[in-house]
Scaffold this active site. Structure first.
Site, PDB file in Angstrom:
ATOM      1  N   ILE A   1      -7.136   7.719  -1.084  1.00 15.64           N
ATOM      2  CA  ILE A   1      -7.098   6.256  -1.123  1.00 15.64           C
ATOM      3  C   ILE A   1      -7.954   5.808   0.057  1.00 15.64           C
ATOM      4  O   ILE A   1      -7.852   6.369   1.151  1.00 15.64           O
ATOM      5  CB  ILE A   1      -5.636   5.738  -1.032  1.00 15.64           C
ATOM      6  CG1 ILE A   1      -5.547   4.207  -1.027  1.00 15.64           C
ATOM      7  CG2 ILE A   1      -4.910   6.265   0.199  1.00 15.64           C
ATOM      8  CD1 ILE A   1      -4.093   3.668  -1.118  1.00 15.64           C
ATOM      9  N   SER A   2      -8.842   4.835  -0.161  1.00 17.23           N
ATOM     10  CA  SER A   2      -9.759   4.406   0.903  1.00 17.23           C
ATOM     11  C   SER A   2      -9.018   3.665   2.023  1.00 17.23           C
ATOM     12  O   SER A   2      -7.920   3.155   1.817  1.00 17.23           O
ATOM     13  CB  SER A   2     -10.823   3.473   0.334  1.00 17.23           C
ATOM     14  OG  SER A   2     -11.375   4.002  -0.841  1.00 17.23           O
ATOM     15  N   HIS A   3      -9.657   3.580   3.206  1.00 16.15           N
ATOM     16  CA  HIS A   3      -9.126   2.772   4.316  1.00 16.15           C
ATOM     17  C   HIS A   3      -8.901   1.338   3.832  1.00 16.15           C
ATOM     18  O   HIS A   3      -9.774   0.809   3.130  1.00 16.15           O
ATOM     19  CB  HIS A   3     -10.160   2.560   5.433  1.00 16.15           C
ATOM     20  CG  HIS A   3     -10.622   3.758   6.133  1.00 16.15           C
ATOM     21  ND1 HIS A   3     -11.015   4.911   5.522  1.00 16.15           N
ATOM     22  CD2 HIS A   3     -10.775   3.950   7.466  1.00 16.15           C
ATOM     23  CE1 HIS A   3     -11.393   5.757   6.445  1.00 16.15           C
ATOM     24  NE2 HIS A   3     -11.258   5.210   7.626  1.00 16.15           N
TER      25      HIS A   3
ATOM     26  N   ARG B   1       0.822  -1.224   0.000  1.00 17.25           N
ATOM     27  CA  ARG B   1       0.000   0.000   0.000  1.00 17.25           C
ATOM     28  C   ARG B   1       0.852   1.269   0.000  1.00 17.25           C
ATOM     29  O   ARG B   1       0.428   2.302  -0.526  1.00 17.25           O
ATOM     30  CB  ARG B   1      -0.959  -0.011   1.205  1.00 17.25           C
ATOM     31  CG  ARG B   1      -2.038   1.102   1.156  1.00 17.25           C
ATOM     32  CD  ARG B   1      -3.090   0.870   2.223  1.00 17.25           C
ATOM     33  NE  ARG B   1      -4.189   1.825   2.164  1.00 17.25           N
ATOM     34  CZ  ARG B   1      -4.340   2.854   3.003  1.00 17.25           C
ATOM     35  NH1 ARG B   1      -3.475   3.065   3.974  1.00 17.25           N
ATOM     36  NH2 ARG B   1      -5.369   3.676   2.859  1.00 17.25           N
TER      37      ARG B   1
ATOM     38  N   ILE C   1     -12.143  -0.649   4.442  1.00 18.98           N
ATOM     39  CA  ILE C   1     -13.280  -0.516   3.509  1.00 18.98           C
ATOM     40  C   ILE C   1     -12.963  -1.252   2.202  1.00 18.98           C
ATOM     41  O   ILE C   1     -13.833  -1.881   1.597  1.00 18.98           O
ATOM     42  CB  ILE C   1     -13.729   0.961   3.287  1.00 18.98           C
ATOM     43  CG1 ILE C   1     -15.057   1.035   2.525  1.00 18.98           C
ATOM     44  CG2 ILE C   1     -12.720   1.794   2.570  1.00 18.98           C
ATOM     45  CD1 ILE C   1     -16.251   0.679   3.327  1.00 18.98           C
TER      46      ILE C   1
END
Ligand code: SAH
Length: 222
Positions: free
Chosen positions: A61-63, A35, A66
C-alpha cells in the site's frame, strides 16, 4: 478494537502540510478513509505512519503522502469518472471515491482483486467503486473515455497508448514511468485529441506495471 482517530488526524495534518495541499477536500478524504482497514491486522498499529506497508501478494500500500500527492495532481472537482490501474489494497481507490463521482479500478492479481473487492463492497460498502480483474495496461476500453486516469504501478515502456486514447479531451492522467533510469511521475494533460502536455511531477518508486497474457477483461464485479 483500537481507536485510531487521533493517529489519523496527525497523519492527515502531517501529509497536507508536508505537501502544501490547500484543497481542504483532500484532507477530509484522508480523515474519512480508515487506512488501518486496508493493511494486514498485524500492521494496523503502523497504518497512520507516512510509510508504505506490505499487503501480501508481494505488493504494498503506498505512503499516504504519495496517495495524497497523486490525488492532488488529478485536480478533481467531484463530477469525474476516474480509472485507476493497480487496485492493490484499495486505499487509493477509496480516497478517490470521496472526491469524484465514479471510480473504476483494475487489478491484475486475482487474490488481491478478490480480497479488495470484498473489503470495498461488503465491508465498507463503497457504492461508487467498481473493481475489475484484468490487465490494466490496456485500460478498460468498453468504459472509456475517462476524465482522469491514475496508474499506481510503474510503466517500463513509457505511457501506454491505449490509456492515452481512453482519456477524454480536457482530461488528466498521472502515471509513474521507469525506463531503468529511476521512476518519474508524469502528469499528462490532453488538451485536444492530438495535443498533450507532459510534466514531470517528481521521483517515485512503484512496483512494476506487469503485462498480462490476456488483454480481455476477464472478470468484473460491481
Ligand atoms: N493503489 C494501490 C497501490 C498499488 S500497488 C493501493 O492504494 O494500495 C500496485 C498494484 O498494481 C499491485 O496490486 C499490482 O498487482 C498491480 N498491477 C501491476 N500490474 C498491473 C496491471 N497490468 N494491471 C492491473 N494492475 C496491475
Amino acid at each position: 478494537m483500537m481507536d485510531f482517530t487521533f493517529q489519523k488526524r496527525i497523519m492527515a495534518e502531517t501529509v497536507v502540510s508536508k505537501l502544501n495541499i490547500t484543497d481542504y477536500r483532500i484532507k477530509k478524504a484522508l480523515l474519512r478513509v480508515e487506512r488501518h482497514l486496508f493493511v494486514p491486522q498485524a500492521l494496523q498499529f503502523r497504518a497512520y505512519e507516512d510509510i508504505s506497508l506490505p499487503i501480501g501478494y508481494n505488493q504494498t500500500i503506498s505512503h499516504p503522502s504519495i496517495v495524497a500527492y497523486m490525488t492532488s495532481l488529478l485536480e478533481l472537482e467531484g463530477d469525474e469518472k476516474v480509472l485507476e490501474i493497480g487496485t492493490g489494497s484499495g486505499y487509493q481507490a477509496a480516497i478517490l471515491a470521496e472526491l469524484c463521482k465514479q471510480v473504476y479500478t483494475v487489478e491484475i492479481k486475482q487474490g488481491l482483486f478478490e480480497k479488495t473487492h470484498a473489503l470495498l463492497k461488503f465491508k465498507l460498502r463503497v457504492v461508487n467503486i467498481r473493481c475489475y480483474l484484468s490487465d490494466g495496461s490496456v485500460g478498460l476500453k468498453e468504459l472509456a473515455p475517462f476524465d482522469r486516469i491514475i496508474v499506481t504501478c510503474s510503466s517500463s515502456e513509457g505511457i501506454p497508448e491505449s490509456l492515452i486514447n481512453q482519456l477524454k479531451v480536457g482530461g488528466i492522467m498521472v502515471i509513474p514511468v521507469d525506463e531503468g533510469d529511476g521512476g518519474r511521475l508524469i502528469v499528462v494533460k490532453k488538451l485536444e485529441q492530438n495535443r498533450f502536455t507532459y510534466e514531470i511531477a517528481g521521483e517515485v518508486d512503484f512496483v512494476p506495471l506487469v503485462k498480462g497474457k490476456n488483454n480481455d477483461v476477464f472478470t468484473s464485479m460491481a
